[in-house]
Each structure stands twice: as C-alpha cells, then as structure tokens.
Design a protein around this motif. Structure first.
Motif, mmCIF file in Angstrom:
data_model
loop_
_atom_site.group_PDB
_atom_site.id
_atom_site.type_symbol
_atom_site.label_atom_id
_atom_site.label_comp_id
_atom_site.label_asym_id
_atom_site.label_seq_id
_atom_site.Cartn_x
_atom_site.Cartn_y
_atom_site.Cartn_z
ATOM 1 N N PHE A 151 -1.709 -11.625 13.065
ATOM 2 C CA PHE A 151 -2.733 -12.644 12.851
ATOM 3 C C PHE A 151 -3.093 -12.793 11.373
ATOM 4 O O PHE A 151 -3.822 -13.696 11.006
ATOM 5 N N GLY A 152 -2.610 -11.933 10.539
ATOM 6 C CA GLY A 152 -2.916 -12.018 9.111
ATOM 7 C C GLY A 152 -2.698 -10.722 8.361
ATOM 8 O O GLY A 152 -2.442 -10.728 7.152
ATOM 9 N N ASP A 153 -2.770 -9.592 9.066
ATOM 10 C CA ASP A 153 -2.582 -8.303 8.404
ATOM 11 C C ASP A 153 -1.224 -8.205 7.717
ATOM 12 O O ASP A 153 -1.097 -7.606 6.643
ATOM 13 N N HIS A 154 -0.186 -8.775 8.357
ATOM 14 C CA HIS A 154 1.151 -8.681 7.762
ATOM 15 C C HIS A 154 1.217 -9.354 6.395
ATOM 16 O O HIS A 154 1.945 -8.915 5.499
ATOM 17 N N GLN A 155 0.399 -10.401 6.196
ATOM 18 C CA GLN A 155 0.387 -11.092 4.910
ATOM 19 C C GLN A 155 -0.452 -10.331 3.878
ATOM 20 O O GLN A 155 -0.049 -10.196 2.721
ATOM 21 N N THR A 156 -1.613 -9.840 4.289
ATOM 22 C CA THR A 156 -2.460 -9.120 3.328
ATOM 23 C C THR A 156 -1.823 -7.789 2.924
ATOM 24 O O THR A 156 -2.034 -7.316 1.803
ATOM 25 N N ILE A 157 -1.036 -7.212 3.817
ATOM 26 C CA ILE A 157 -0.319 -5.978 3.459
ATOM 27 C C ILE A 157 0.747 -6.282 2.408
ATOM 28 O O ILE A 157 0.910 -5.552 1.428
ATOM 29 N N LYS A 158 1.456 -7.401 2.610
ATOM 30 C CA LYS A 158 2.507 -7.775 1.654
ATOM 31 C C LYS A 158 1.944 -8.028 0.264
ATOM 32 O O LYS A 158 2.496 -7.569 -0.745
ATOM 33 N N LYS A 160 -1.541 -7.797 -0.818
ATOM 34 C CA LYS A 160 -2.724 -7.095 -1.318
ATOM 35 C C LYS A 160 -2.733 -5.608 -0.981
ATOM 36 O O LYS A 160 -3.673 -4.899 -1.337
ATOM 37 N N SER A 161 -1.699 -5.153 -0.270
ATOM 38 C CA SER A 161 -1.604 -3.745 0.152
ATOM 39 C C SER A 161 -2.888 -3.297 0.855
ATOM 40 O O SER A 161 -3.388 -2.195 0.633
ATOM 41 N N ALA A 162 -3.402 -4.165 1.706
ATOM 42 C CA ALA A 162 -4.656 -3.861 2.391
ATOM 43 C C ALA A 162 -4.726 -4.607 3.719
ATOM 44 O O ALA A 162 -4.080 -5.639 3.909
ATOM 45 N N ILE A 163 -5.501 -4.035 4.657
ATOM 46 C CA ILE A 163 -5.895 -4.749 5.864
ATOM 47 C C ILE A 163 -7.410 -4.897 5.818
ATOM 48 O O ILE A 163 -8.112 -4.062 5.245
ATOM 49 N N PHE A 164 -7.916 -5.974 6.405
ATOM 50 C CA PHE A 164 -9.326 -6.307 6.302
ATOM 51 C C PHE A 164 -9.937 -6.429 7.694
ATOM 52 O O PHE A 164 -9.279 -6.846 8.649
ATOM 53 N N GLY A 165 -11.208 -6.085 7.803
ATOM 54 C CA GLY A 165 -11.918 -6.236 9.061
ATOM 55 C C GLY A 165 -13.404 -6.098 8.852
ATOM 56 O O GLY A 165 -13.853 -5.486 7.870
ATOM 57 N N SER A 166 -14.173 -6.651 9.775
ATOM 58 C CA SER A 166 -15.633 -6.588 9.652
ATOM 59 C C SER A 166 -16.209 -5.304 10.243
ATOM 60 O O SER A 166 -17.375 -4.987 10.019
ATOM 61 N N ALA A 167 -15.399 -4.553 11.005
ATOM 62 C CA ALA A 167 -15.874 -3.284 11.558
ATOM 63 C C ALA A 167 -15.951 -2.230 10.460
ATOM 64 O O ALA A 167 -15.247 -2.302 9.451
ATOM 65 N N LEU A 284 9.712 -0.371 14.261
ATOM 66 C CA LEU A 284 10.623 -1.409 14.766
ATOM 67 C C LEU A 284 10.342 -2.779 14.144
ATOM 68 O O LEU A 284 11.208 -3.651 14.181
ATOM 69 N N ASN A 285 9.149 -2.955 13.591
ATOM 70 C CA ASN A 285 8.757 -4.265 13.070
ATOM 71 C C ASN A 285 8.406 -4.256 11.587
ATOM 72 O O ASN A 285 7.849 -5.230 11.079
ATOM 73 N N LYS A 286 8.739 -3.190 10.876
ATOM 74 C CA LYS A 286 8.263 -3.054 9.500
ATOM 75 C C LYS A 286 8.852 -4.085 8.546
ATOM 76 O O LYS A 286 8.275 -4.346 7.491
ATOM 77 N N ASP A 287 9.970 -4.722 8.921
ATOM 78 C CA ASP A 287 10.520 -5.775 8.066
ATOM 79 C C ASP A 287 9.585 -6.977 7.969
ATOM 80 O O ASP A 287 9.692 -7.778 7.039
#
Length: 289
Positions: A151-158, A160-167, A284-287
């Motif tokens: 949903f978006g983590d794959h892009q922010t990891i690429k 910004k080297s980060a995942i984001f969340g409100s929790a 299995l999905n790291k690419d």
C-alpha cells in the motif's frame, strides 16, 4: 473430487487459490470481468473454466454454478458486500452447492460497527449464515495481510529507508500471509465438507509492532529501515492518495487502534504446516522493496 467455483480469482489471494487448486487437479470455474487477464494469470488448463461476468451478472453465474459443490467468495466492494455475498451464496445453495468458503475478516471480532470494514464483513457473515436451507458455511477471518506492505511501504522503503504509521512504535498489529489464506481456503475446499462444517478460522500468524517490522525488513533487505510515527491525518492521506482507499476504508485502517488480537495457535493443524512468517514472505518478495 468436487468442482470448485471461485469468485475473486484474479486478486492476490484468489490468484494463489486458483493456482493451488489447479496444481491439485481440481476442476475449477472462475467468474471474471476480463477473460484475457485470467488467461495471463493461469494460462490454459483442462481443469479451468473461465466465465465472463461480474457481481451484477446473475445470469452468467446462475448458468455456470450448476454442477459445483463448492463456492469460494472473495468480494472487495465494502459498500455492497453483504448483498453481493448473500446473493451468490443463495444462488449457489439453490443450485446444489454444499459448501461456501468466505473470506471474511478478523475485524468481525471487533466491537459492533467499530468501522466500515468490520461492519461489512459482519453483516455478510450474518446474511449467509441465516440463509434458510443452506449447506456448510466456512468463514476465514484473516487479520492484516503481509501484502498490505504494497500500500506504500514498498515505496517509502526504496526511497526513504523507512516505514510510516500513526501507531506508536511499540504498538502491535496482527498479521497473516496471503499465501496462508489461499492455502487454507484450498484445504477447506478439497477436504471432506463435513470435516469443516460451519467452522470459523481466525487467522493471525504474527503480532508485530512497527519497530518489529522495521527490524525484520532491515535484516531481509540488508539495509537499515526505520519505523517513523506520523499523525493520524498523514496516515489517512497516504491511504487515500497512495492506496486509493475510499474514506470509510482509510478511516477504518487508521482508527483500528492498538491490537488485542493474539496469534492463532491452531493454524498449523488446518494448514498442515507452520504458518509463513513475515520474514519468509519478505524473502520471496524482496525484489519489490
């Protein structure tokens, strides 16, 4: 072996389910809007029948469901979900189907009408369960899918080297692999109907915080990934703009709050193997990250 009819065949879970059924030699029928998409996903198989139609196409479904003992339901229209699922199930049972396997949600166990996602699935289960003269009805209740990282983590990891969340960084969320959901559905659809009866299978394989996920991602991807807390407003905006969720779904995800879900300890019994971990799924999905 019983013929299986699949609604929702071209999505992530349905796609894996159909491939699993075909690999087991099960005669499988799928209802799809675009047969060319199905051909690209599944190729040609003597055990696969493709029917063109959609949620509103009763005629195509009524004609093609005859002769099938099992129906798999996965519907993504949250607004109209209860009516759609009830209609498909009612037609299937009337045509002689003996089992319906429904992808519901762990959110059904949340407080009454906590958010739209929970309400849609609760009302769907109730609508099918209360059908007169129905056959077996099995509900699978998965929590958050590992594939929600797309949903978006794959892009922010690429970038910004980060995942984001409100929790909060240490607040936990329940997770399950879409592979496990598809395989459990395949098992229920191919094992004796009386074995599973009217079972409900809760599906949580891991309960992880944002920090936990960042550590796993760092280990798998070989780079430092951080979890960064953002405001509820920012999280909502990301769901709407990046994942293109409608308001009710985006709000439901943000408002879910801290999790009270526990790992489902008996999943290995019905999967016939241990559940897949987030780390294994990421390998299995790291690419894509």
């Amino acid at each position: 072996m019983s013929k299986v009819y699949v609604i929702g065949a071209t999505g992530g879970i349905g796609n894996q389910l159909v491939k699993t059924l075909l690999s087991r030699g099960v005669q499988t029928t799928i209802l799809v809007r675009d047969p060319s998409k199905a051909a690209g996903l599944f190729g040609e198989s003597e055990n696969l029948t493709v029917v063109q139609g959609d949620y509103a196409d009763d005629a195509a479904f009524k004609q093609s469901i005859v002769g099938h003992e099992r129906l798999f339901l996965l519907v993504q229209d949250f607004k109209n979900m209860p009516a759609i699922k009830r209609n498909f199930a009612q037609i299937a049972y009337a045509a002689g189907a003996k089992q319906v396997v429904d992808i519901s949600s762990g959110s059904v166990s949340s407080p009454w009408r906590q958010h739209q996602i929970a309400t849609s699935h609760y009302c769907s289960e109730e609508a099918i369960f209360n059908l007169p003269n129905r056959g077996s009805y099995v509900a699978l209740r998965p929590t958050q899918f590992f594939s929600n990282h797309f949903f978006g983590d794959h892009q922010t990891i690429k970038f910004k080297s980060a995942i984001f969340g409100s929790a909060k960084p240490d607040s936990t969320v329940p997770w399950i692999s879409p592979t496990d959901i598809a395989e459990l559905a395949a098992n229920v659809l191919t094992e004796p109907i009386e074995k599973h009866g009217d079972m409900v299978y809760s599906m949580t394989s891991e309960v992880l915080s944002g920090n936990d996920r960042a550590q796993i991602l760092s280990r798998v991807l070989g780079k430092d990934v951080k979890y960064l807390q953002i405001s509820a407003e920012e999280q909502y905006k990301a769901y709407v703009e990046r994942a293109h969720f409608p308001h009710s779904v985006a709000y439901g995800f943000v408002d879910a709050g801290e999790s009270n879900f526990q790992i489902s300890p008996a999943l290995s019994i019905v999967l016939h193997r241990p559940p897949q971990s987030l780390e294994a799924w990421l390998e299995l999905n790291k690419d894509k990250f």
